[in-house]
Each structure stands twice: as structure tokens, then as C-alpha cells.
Design a protein around this motif. Structure first.
Motif, mmCIF file in Angstrom:
data_model
loop_
_atom_site.group_PDB
_atom_site.id
_atom_site.type_symbol
_atom_site.label_atom_id
_atom_site.label_comp_id
_atom_site.label_asym_id
_atom_site.label_seq_id
_atom_site.Cartn_x
_atom_site.Cartn_y
_atom_site.Cartn_z
ATOM 1 N N ASP A 18 7.051 9.866 -5.396
ATOM 2 C CA ASP A 18 8.229 9.853 -3.957
ATOM 3 C C ASP A 18 9.312 9.131 -3.913
ATOM 4 N N ARG A 19 9.881 8.960 -4.255
ATOM 5 C CA ARG A 19 11.171 8.169 -3.837
ATOM 6 C C ARG A 19 11.731 8.584 -2.204
ATOM 7 N N GLU A 20 11.963 9.358 -2.090
ATOM 8 C CA GLU A 20 12.542 9.105 -0.589
ATOM 9 C C GLU A 20 10.789 8.169 0.266
ATOM 10 N N LEU A 21 9.779 8.233 0.279
ATOM 11 C CA LEU A 21 8.319 7.194 0.515
ATOM 12 C C LEU A 21 9.313 5.963 0.709
ATOM 13 N N LEU A 22 9.399 6.073 -1.074
ATOM 14 C CA LEU A 22 9.396 3.946 -1.357
ATOM 15 C C LEU A 22 10.959 3.808 -0.492
ATOM 16 N N ARG A 23 11.669 4.807 -1.091
ATOM 17 C CA ARG A 23 13.241 4.406 0.339
ATOM 18 C C ARG A 23 12.309 3.947 1.619
ATOM 19 N N VAL B 228 0.759 -0.860 -0.070
ATOM 20 C CA VAL B 228 0.135 0.206 -0.054
ATOM 21 C C VAL B 228 0.649 1.129 0.023
ATOM 22 N N PHE B 229 1.734 1.184 0.850
ATOM 23 C CA PHE B 229 2.981 2.364 1.222
ATOM 24 C C PHE B 229 3.615 2.672 -0.162
ATOM 25 N N ALA B 230 4.251 1.607 -0.981
ATOM 26 C CA ALA B 230 4.766 1.548 -1.736
ATOM 27 C C ALA B 230 3.561 1.990 -3.364
ATOM 28 N N GLY B 231 2.735 1.820 -3.295
ATOM 29 C CA GLY B 231 2.142 2.243 -4.089
ATOM 30 C C GLY B 231 1.785 3.340 -4.359
ATOM 31 N N ARG B 232 1.315 3.782 -2.913
ATOM 32 C CA ARG B 232 1.097 5.861 -3.310
ATOM 33 C C ARG B 232 2.808 6.269 -3.315
ATOM 34 N N THR C 252 4.954 -5.532 -5.521
ATOM 35 C CA THR C 252 4.008 -5.404 -6.501
ATOM 36 C C THR C 252 3.360 -4.301 -6.227
ATOM 37 N N GLY C 253 3.718 -3.260 -5.087
ATOM 38 C CA GLY C 253 2.700 -1.778 -4.841
ATOM 39 C C GLY C 253 3.727 -0.447 -5.747
ATOM 40 N N VAL C 254 4.138 -0.976 -6.579
ATOM 41 C CA VAL C 254 4.773 -0.111 -7.328
ATOM 42 C C VAL C 254 4.686 -1.026 -9.542
ATOM 43 N N SER C 255 4.012 -2.347 -9.144
ATOM 44 C CA SER C 255 3.768 -2.669 -10.072
ATOM 45 C C SER C 255 4.889 -3.379 -10.932
ATOM 46 N N ARG C 256 6.150 -3.559 -10.323
ATOM 47 C CA ARG C 256 7.277 -4.049 -10.885
ATOM 48 C C ARG C 256 7.223 -5.525 -10.534
ATOM 49 N N THR C 257 6.804 -6.351 -10.961
ATOM 50 C CA THR C 257 6.993 -7.553 -10.835
ATOM 51 C C THR C 257 8.024 -8.799 -11.430
ATOM 52 N N ALA C 258 8.862 -7.916 -12.079
ATOM 53 C CA ALA C 258 9.572 -9.059 -12.553
ATOM 54 C C ALA C 258 10.630 -9.938 -12.424
#
Length: 430
Positions: free
Chosen positions: A298-303, A288-292, A370-376
Motif C-alpha cells: 500500500d503506497r498511499e499508506l506508506l506516504r 509498525v505502520f510502514a511494515g504493514r 526499518t519497517g519496510v526492511s530497506r536499511t541500506a
């Protein structure tokens, strides 16, 4: 924005409470039949559960991918994006569920060929399967509804949907089996009714939190967007296929060792499943948080999601291992009172104690991808982990029997964690 531990736990803990109820159903089923005095009941329900896991896990991407797309739509300027993220997977789920019902005979024959349990066990499996297969459309539609609610951070709603249906299942299990003496058929009917009830509750929640105003069908089925959806789902489907190959090989190998060992491994797998779903609650929060973060760019949030996920996944893994070591005998006894099964499960229980330490990072980090839809990366790491499992199984099952089988299983989870880590640098920029 930086994710704080309190914010993460505020989402993760309710997700854990809701997701942990799913394996509790299987655990209750195993515990109920485990006290009926016949190991064939434990083995039969376990094999039946493997068949349904094979069907439903194969399309478990419907929940996972829906959570990611739903979370990404939260900060969208277009209100239709929220419902489009629901409509796209809904049609897929309903169609697949109906197809399962129509081809149930083919599925059952294929399962008999692959697993080949003893005749008394297969009689239990067939009775269980023929009843429960009718819930397939409800299960897959529930995946989509639950995924959408999770992505929208409707935590209480997702908890209510899962917990209410699962509690009903527990009550009906006890009533049908002990009150009406329906044994395995009672367990199957209890689950079927609870699946239908969860669907009704989910539909009611969608009318409360969704917006069913007319939406342009051209946007729903936009070619480029649908290609993106199918690409994500394809990767997750490959991942799930690998998981299914691994668990079916494990189950078939257990069946080849006899009914008592199959029953003992089934009990241990139920305990392992409880641990896995607990980690899945953390993975849902990370998703959820990675998707947001992806929706905002927001790269800082992702890290910070990566850092918080790593810390809590590691702490919980250590805690679970220590708790299992301390209470393993009592925990196994919850599932059965058959001395032969108890003794055999205790002999191999050390492998379950090691499971959280081997699996934690892979189980939690996949939620970020999966949150950022990069599933490879999820797909690739699981394929490599399956290759490691098959090599280990080929080398160790013959010489070491059930110990070799469990060692191979844990190597699979070690591989899922280790092979996923190199991809983090590309997904979470340093």
C-alpha cells in the motif's frame, strides 16, 4: 488507506511510555549514585553503562528488524509467518548473549584500553560490570520478544513487559543502595534481577500471543529468507557500530577532561538519552505502520506514514527544546547534589537544548526504513554522519574543549537527519 493522526498517536504514545522507561533506568542509577557524595560513582556507573550500551546497541538490530518483519507478517495468509519472524532472531540473540558472558574478561580489558578512566573510577566500573554481564542473554532475548510484540501491535503487552521490569529495577535500586548500603553493587544487582524478570514476563506473553505449534524448520532457516534477515541486520549493525564509535569517542574525550567533567557530561547525556528514547517511541510506531504498508503493498499508506511522522517529530522536537530551557536547572539537580558537577553541567546544558532540533527527523524517519526492511539508507546516512563527527571532533576538541566536543556531537545528529532525507524519495514514492 491513509494513516490518520489519531491512529498514529494511539500506537506511538504507548510505545513512548514503554521505551522511555529504558533510559529512565540509567537516569535512576545516575541519580542514586549522584547523591552518594562521590563523583567517581557517577563517572564509574556512566562508563559501565557505556560498555553495556556498546555491547547491546551493537545488536539492537534484533529488536528493530524483528519489529519490521513481525509487522509485515500481520496480513500474511500463512499463520506460520508470524512465528517464523520470531524464531529466526531468537536463536541469534541467545547465542550472542551466552558468548558475551564467556568473553567478559576480554570485553573489560578492551574497555579499559579505549576509555582509560582514573583508577578510582575504573574500580567502580569493574565491580558494576562483573555483576551485570550475567544478564546479557536475558537482554538480547528481551529485544526479540519486545520487537515481535511491537510488530504485532500488542501495545499493552509490550508496555507491561518493559514497565514492570523497569519499575522493579527502580524499587530494587533504592532498596539495595539506601536500605542495604550496597552502593554500586546494589545498582548492578537491581538491574540484573529486573532483566531476568522481564525475560520471564516476555516468555509468558509469547505463550499468550504466539502460536507454538510445530513449524517446518526448513522454512525457518530458508536460505533466501535468512539472507534477507542477515542483510537487514548487517546494515543496522553497521549503523550501530557508527553510533558506538561516536559515543565511545565522546566518553573517552570526556574522561580525558577529568572526573568532574566526565560526571557532568554523564548527567547531560542521561537527559539527552531520555529525549532520544522518546523519539524512538515515534520511530517504533512509524516502523509498525510502514511494515504493514509494505506487507500490503500500500503506497498511499506508506506516504501518509512519512507525512504524519514528519509532523509529530518536528512538533515534539520544538516542545522538548522549550521544556529543557525552562526547567534545565531543576532537571540537572535531580541527578546530583554535588556543586561542582551541577555548575559544570549548567555551563554546557545549552547543547542539550539544541539536541532535539538537530536529531528529531533522523531519529523518527529511520523507523520508516526499518519497517519496510530497506536499511541500506540508514546505514549509509549514519556512516556519513560519523565522518562528519570525526572531522568536527578533530578540528574543534583541541581549541574549544568540551564545547567543541558537544558541537561535534550535535553535528553528528544533524548529519543523520540531513543525509537520510535524500533516500526518502526512493523509499516513499511521490
Amino acid at each position: 488507506m491513509i494513516l490518520k493522526h489519531g491512529e498514529y498517536l494511539a500506537v506511538a504514545l504507548p510505545f513512548i511510555l514503554s521505551t522511555i522507561t529504558q533510559p529512565l533506568l540509567g537516569s535512576v542509577d545516575t541519580a542514586v549514585v549522584g547523591h552518594l557524595g562521590n563523583p567517581a560513582f557517577i563517572a564509574g556507573v556512566s562508563v559501565g553503562a557505556v560498555i553495556f550500551n556498546t555491547l547491546y546497541w551493537l545488536f539492537g538490530f534484533l529488536r528493530v528488524s524483528t519489529t519490521g518483519f513481525s509487522a509485515q507478517s500481520i496480513d500474511s495468509n500463512d499463520p506460520d509467518d508470524r512465528m517464523i519472524s520470531f524464531y529466526r532472531p531468537l536463536g541469534i540473540a541467545a547465542s550472542i548473549g551466552v558468548a558475551f558472558v564467556l568473553v567478559q574478561g576480554v570485553v573489560l580489558r578492551a574497555a579499559a584500553f579505549v576509555i582509560s578512566p582514573e583508577p578510582d573510577v575504573w574500580d567502580v566500573v569493574e565491580r558494576y560490570f562483573r555483576i551485570l554481564i550475567w544478564g546479557a542473554p536475558c537482554v538480547l532475548i528481551n529485544y526479540v520478544i519486545l520487537g515481535w510484540l511491537m510488530g504485532q501491535m500488542k501495545v499493552k503487552a509490550s508496555m507491561f513487559m518493559q514497565i514492570s521490569g523497569n519499575l522493579l529495577n527502580v524499587v530494587l535500586d533504592l532498596f539495595f543502595v539506601y536500605g542495604l548500603s550496597m552502593d554500586v553493587a546494589g545498582i548492578a544487582f537491581a538491574t540484573l534481577i529486573s532483566q531476568a524478570m522481564s525475560s520471564l514476563i516476555g516468555i509468558r506473553l509469547m505463550f499468550r500471543y504466539g502460536n507454538f505449534a510445530p513449524v517446518d524448520l526448513g522454512r525457518v532457516f530458508d536460505r533466501e529468507a535468512m539472507v534477507g534477515v542477515f542483510r537487514v541486520n548487517r546494515d543496522l549493525m553497521v549503523r550501530t557500530l557508527c553510533l558506538l564509535v561516536q559515543i565511545n569517542v565522546f566518553t573517552a574525550a570526556s574522561a580525558s577532561l577529568g572526573t568532574v567533567l566526565l560526571s557532568s557530561n554523564s548527567v547531560l547525556l542521561q537527559i539527552q538519552s531520555l529525549m532520544a528514547y522518546l523519539f524512538d517511541g515515534f520511530a517504533n510506531a512509524s516502523s509498525v505502520f510502514a511494515g504493514r504498508a509494505a506487507g500490503r503493498g500500500d503506497r498511499e499508506l506508506l506516504r501518509s506514514v512519512w507525512r504524519v511522522s514528519a509532523m509529530w517529530g518536528s512538533l515534539v522536537a520544538l516542545l522538548l527544546s522549550l521544556l529543557y530551557v525552562a526547567f534545565s536547572s531543576s532537571l540537572i539537580a535531580v541527578f546530583t547534589d554535588l556543586d561542582a558537577v551541577l555548575d559544570t553541567a549548567a555551563r554546557y546544558g545549552m547543547w542539550v537544548a539544541l539536541y532535539p532540533l538537530c536529531a528529531a527527523l533522523g531519529l523518527v524517519f529511520y523507523g520508516i526504513f526499518t519497517g519496510v526492511s530497506r536499511t541500506a539508507p540508514v546505514r549509509n546516512s549514519t556512516v556519513m554522519a560519523l565522518a562528519l563527527f570525526m572531522v568536527a571532533y578533530w578540528l574543534m576538541f583541541g581549541p574549544f574543549g568540551n564545547h567543541g566536543l558537544w558541537a561535534s556531537l550535535l553535528l553528528f545528529y544533524v548529519g543523520r537527519s540531513l543525509f537520510l532525507l535524500p533516500f526518502l524519495g526512493r523509499t516513499v514514492p511521490s
